[in-house]
Design a protein around this motif. Sequence first.
Motif: not given
Length: 547
Positions: A287, A493, A284, A292, A328, A289, A282
Amino acid sequence: MAEHLLEVRDLAVRFHTANGPVDAVKGISYHLSRGETLAVLGESGSGKSVSAAAIMNLLDMPPAEIRSGRILLAGRDLLEMSAEERRRINGKTIAMIFQDPLAHLNPVYPVGWQIAETMTAHGRPRAEADARALELVRRVGLPEPEAALKKYPHQFSGGQRQRLMIAMALALKPDILIADEPTTALDVTVQAEILKLLKELQAETGMGMLLITHDLGVVADVADRVVVMNRGEIVEEGFVSEVYAGPKHPYTRKLLDAAPGKGAMHEPIAAGEPLLKVRGVSKLYGTFTGLHEASFDLMAGETLAIVGESGSGKSTLAKVLMRLEEPNGGTAHYKGRDLLAMSPKELLGVRREIQMVFQDPTQSLNPRMSVFDLISEGWVIHPEILPKAKWRARVAELLTEVGLSPEHMRRYPHQFSGGQRQRIAIARALALEPDLIVCDEAVSALDVSVQAQVVALLDKLRREHGIAFIFIAHDLALVRDFADHVMVMKSGRIVEIGTVRQIFTSPREPYTRALLAAGLEPLPHGEAPSAPVLAPAAEHQVVNHLA
């Protein structure tokens, strides 16, 4: 016959270089009528962009010299106008979309200010220019347009920056739009939207469009006539349907024969221990993304293609795996060792085994280094690869493999076209004999014949040396020919993974089906790949590419 907006007559351009004169354009003639799209098709270095630069008065003279010719705009010769007259015309009457958006967007100003400046420079009030900038950003399909206007160029993906360039070019509703590879960096859905937008604007305003491209599908989709250039000369011209159906010149036939999407689909490599095992990665940005929980496997000698729209997370994933961005969370085990947990010293040891070819060669190649220095730099860091006495011969060999000349090793990046610079970047990656190469739109800037040559080279290296590839691309026909598995991404994603056959003949997700539907056939008037069978998702099960 519609009124000719633009006529180029017997244009010849020469460049004076340290190695002698180079005739880039040799007495070419063509015309553009109101409401018409004329495509100029040809390989890198054929003179396409040089002729366009002459129209826009963007040639540096010296070293360039316009040796002969006339460029008539509504009957007036642009070459006889003063610099002040040309400035009044550029942007307002004739606008241009450049091939390399990052090099033509100012990094220190917000993009909204830059779009508005196009209009205020021609006398439009600031309030009117700001309102028009917002309208244009909405129309070219950027998300959150109000916020986008306040951002800087580096905060956008390559495809999004190209959309901003298109917005700037359309700001003053020009009579003539010169589009130099306008969709090279765009994914298929955005490409379809932009081409549709350009055609709509033509219908509304009667704008003539001069389209410079190497993309056969784009020419077939939007152009009325095509001019084919090779080594500074026009070798064939005519209506697109006629040229595609019955090319008369051997060079035109070579271009059409090199179109991707006609080969057999690859069968997946037998199961075994993965070369790279990615789990739950992941990333980031505050805030937002960017990535993911990405998870997939890559086998030695396998090509995994990653497709999706701009901003889907493709390049973010590549940069995280290369440790150019810090994740992250998650793991990425390469030959059993986690790349994401390695120290800088440990990473240095595996750097030569994992190479990356970036989307933008202008930014990834040091402008102060010669081609020889760029390709041999890795051997300075990893001297065990090759004795210094053999460097020059190996550089010459690599340049030949990617379709350049050994004598090019003495030149610098700015002396090459965009496609030629990308070939240099590929040669640099191959120099270290890696086990894994991450290609981020590595062949998107190449013309079809060189693209076919480079992809054949990469495929040969994969078969002979077991090199694995992560191949980020928006050209679905190329993906179909080259990849073993396809991973589809959207909004950070992974939405679908499967073999090439599964993805192209029975995609499970609506988003995947939309991508396939938006792709342009390279040869709709000739031999084209058969259309994918888009069966209902419920009737098919895609084998997941996870262990």
